[in-house]
Design a protein around this motif. Structure first.
Motif, PDB file in Angstrom:
ATOM      1  N   ASP A  42     -30.912 -35.641  -5.558  1.00 41.40           N
ATOM      2  CA  ASP A  42     -30.342 -36.970  -5.386  1.00 41.40           C
ATOM      3  C   ASP A  42     -28.819 -36.837  -5.342  1.00 41.40           C
ATOM      4  O   ASP A  42     -28.273 -35.748  -5.507  1.00 41.40           O
ATOM      5  CB  ASP A  42     -30.799 -37.929  -6.483  1.00 41.40           C
ATOM      6  N   SER A  43     -28.116 -37.946  -5.133  1.00 42.11           N
ATOM      7  CA  SER A  43     -26.663 -37.886  -4.976  1.00 42.11           C
ATOM      8  C   SER A  43     -25.960 -37.404  -6.250  1.00 42.11           C
ATOM      9  O   SER A  43     -24.947 -36.708  -6.187  1.00 42.11           O
ATOM     10  CB  SER A  43     -26.111 -39.242  -4.537  1.00 42.11           C
ATOM     11  N   PHE A  44     -26.501 -37.733  -7.399  1.00 43.12           N
ATOM     12  CA  PHE A  44     -25.912 -37.281  -8.662  1.00 43.12           C
ATOM     13  C   PHE A  44     -26.024 -35.757  -8.783  1.00 43.12           C
ATOM     14  O   PHE A  44     -25.061 -35.067  -9.105  1.00 43.12           O
ATOM     15  CB  PHE A  44     -26.624 -37.978  -9.829  1.00 43.12           C
ATOM     16  N   LYS A  45     -27.219 -35.232  -8.510  1.00 40.56           N
ATOM     17  CA  LYS A  45     -27.434 -33.791  -8.578  1.00 40.56           C
ATOM     18  C   LYS A  45     -26.614 -33.059  -7.519  1.00 40.56           C
ATOM     19  O   LYS A  45     -26.198 -31.917  -7.729  1.00 40.56           O
ATOM     20  CB  LYS A  45     -28.915 -33.464  -8.383  1.00 40.56           C
ATOM     21  N   ALA A  46     -26.409 -33.705  -6.380  1.00 37.90           N
ATOM     22  CA  ALA A  46     -25.665 -33.071  -5.283  1.00 37.90           C
ATOM     23  C   ALA A  46     -24.244 -32.716  -5.704  1.00 37.90           C
ATOM     24  O   ALA A  46     -23.722 -31.664  -5.312  1.00 37.90           O
ATOM     25  CB  ALA A  46     -25.644 -33.983  -4.062  1.00 37.90           C
ATOM     26  N   ILE A  47     -23.627 -33.549  -6.508  1.00 36.17           N
ATOM     27  CA  ILE A  47     -22.269 -33.276  -6.985  1.00 36.17           C
ATOM     28  C   ILE A  47     -22.246 -31.995  -7.808  1.00 36.17           C
ATOM     29  O   ILE A  47     -21.415 -31.106  -7.593  1.00 36.17           O
ATOM     30  CB  ILE A  47     -21.733 -34.459  -7.809  1.00 36.17           C
ATOM     31  N   TYR A  48     -23.173 -31.889  -8.728  1.00 35.70           N
ATOM     32  CA  TYR A  48     -23.233 -30.699  -9.570  1.00 35.70           C
ATOM     33  C   TYR A  48     -23.663 -29.463  -8.781  1.00 35.70           C
ATOM     34  O   TYR A  48     -23.195 -28.351  -9.053  1.00 35.70           O
ATOM     35  CB  TYR A  48     -24.144 -30.937 -10.773  1.00 35.70           C
ATOM     36  N   LEU A  49     -24.520 -29.665  -7.800  1.00 36.65           N
ATOM     37  CA  LEU A  49     -24.921 -28.568  -6.928  1.00 36.65           C
ATOM     38  C   LEU A  49     -23.695 -27.999  -6.210  1.00 36.65           C
ATOM     39  O   LEU A  49     -23.499 -26.787  -6.167  1.00 36.65           O
ATOM     40  CB  LEU A  49     -25.966 -29.041  -5.914  1.00 36.65           C
ATOM     41  N   LEU A  50     -22.863 -28.873  -5.676  1.00 37.50           N
ATOM     42  CA  LEU A  50     -21.663 -28.409  -4.982  1.00 37.50           C
ATOM     43  C   LEU A  50     -20.738 -27.644  -5.911  1.00 37.50           C
ATOM     44  O   LEU A  50     -20.198 -26.600  -5.543  1.00 37.50           O
ATOM     45  CB  LEU A  50     -20.909 -29.587  -4.361  1.00 37.50           C
ATOM     46  N   LEU A  51     -20.555 -28.151  -7.104  1.00 36.89           N
ATOM     47  CA  LEU A  51     -19.702 -27.463  -8.074  1.00 36.89           C
ATOM     48  C   LEU A  51     -20.247 -26.075  -8.393  1.00 36.89           C
ATOM     49  O   LEU A  51     -19.489 -25.097  -8.470  1.00 36.89           O
ATOM     50  CB  LEU A  51     -19.556 -28.289  -9.357  1.00 36.89           C
ATOM     51  N   ASP A  52     -21.560 -25.981  -8.560  1.00 37.63           N
ATOM     52  CA  ASP A  52     -22.168 -24.679  -8.841  1.00 37.63           C
ATOM     53  C   ASP A  52     -22.068 -23.736  -7.648  1.00 37.63           C
ATOM     54  O   ASP A  52     -21.868 -22.530  -7.822  1.00 37.63           O
ATOM     55  CB  ASP A  52     -23.626 -24.838  -9.270  1.00 37.63           C
ATOM     56  N   MET A  53     -22.200 -24.267  -6.441  1.00 43.29           N
ATOM     57  CA  MET A  53     -22.057 -23.431  -5.242  1.00 43.29           C
ATOM     58  C   MET A  53     -20.626 -22.906  -5.140  1.00 43.29           C
ATOM     59  O   MET A  53     -20.410 -21.735  -4.824  1.00 43.29           O
ATOM     60  CB  MET A  53     -22.423 -24.210  -3.975  1.00 43.29           C
ATOM     61  N   GLU A  54     -19.660 -23.771  -5.416  1.00 41.96           N
ATOM     62  CA  GLU A  54     -18.265 -23.335  -5.386  1.00 41.96           C
ATOM     63  C   GLU A  54     -18.023 -22.216  -6.391  1.00 41.96           C
ATOM     64  O   GLU A  54     -17.360 -21.224  -6.081  1.00 41.96           O
ATOM     65  CB  GLU A  54     -17.324 -24.514  -5.661  1.00 41.96           C
ATOM     66  N   GLU A  55     -18.582 -22.359  -7.563  1.00 36.46           N
ATOM     67  CA  GLU A  55     -18.425 -21.337  -8.592  1.00 36.46           C
ATOM     68  C   GLU A  55     -19.151 -20.045  -8.205  1.00 36.46           C
ATOM     69  O   GLU A  55     -18.598 -18.946  -8.337  1.00 36.46           O
ATOM     70  CB  GLU A  55     -18.958 -21.851  -9.930  1.00 36.46           C
TER      71      GLU A  55
END
Length: 87
Positions: A42-55
Motif C-alpha cells: 500500500d502507499s504507506f508501505k511504499a514509502i518505507y520500501l523506497l527508504l529500504d531500497m535506497e539503503e
C-alpha cells in the motif's frame, strides 16, 4: 556506485520487497510482472520500501522518479534502480 549485475539487483529487490508484501505471498514464488498492489503493497508501505531500497543499494531515488509506474511491479522497481545505478 557499486556495480551490480541485473540478477543481483533482482535478488536484492525481491529480498527487500518480501518484507513488505502480504504474508500469504511471502513463501510463494511471485512473478516480477506481478502487481505490487496485488502483492499487498500500500502507499504507506511504499514509502518505507523506497527508504529500504535506497539503503540497500546506497542510492537516492530522485523525486522525478516517484510515480505510480515505479510501483507497478517488482520488475518496474528493478528497472528504476538499475537506471539509477547506471548513472
Amino acid at each position: 556506485m557499486t556495480n551490480f549485475s541485473s540478477e543481483q539487483v533482482k535478488e536484492k529487490v525481491v529480498s527487500v520487497l518480501k518484507n513488505y508484501i502480504d504474508p500469504s505471498n511471502k513463501e510463494k514464488e511471485f512473478s516480477m510482472e506481478a502487481s505490487l498492489d496485488e502483492l499487498g503493497l500500500d502507499s504507506f508501505k511504499a514509502i518505507y520500501l523506497l527508504l529500504d531500497m535506497e539503503e540497500e543499494f546506497q542510492i537516492q531515488i530522485p523525486d522525478s522518479m516517484l510515480s505510480p509506474e515505479i510501483f507497478a511491479s517488482p520488475k518496474a522497481l528493478q528497472t528504476a534502480i538499475e537506471s539509477i545505478l547506471a548513472g
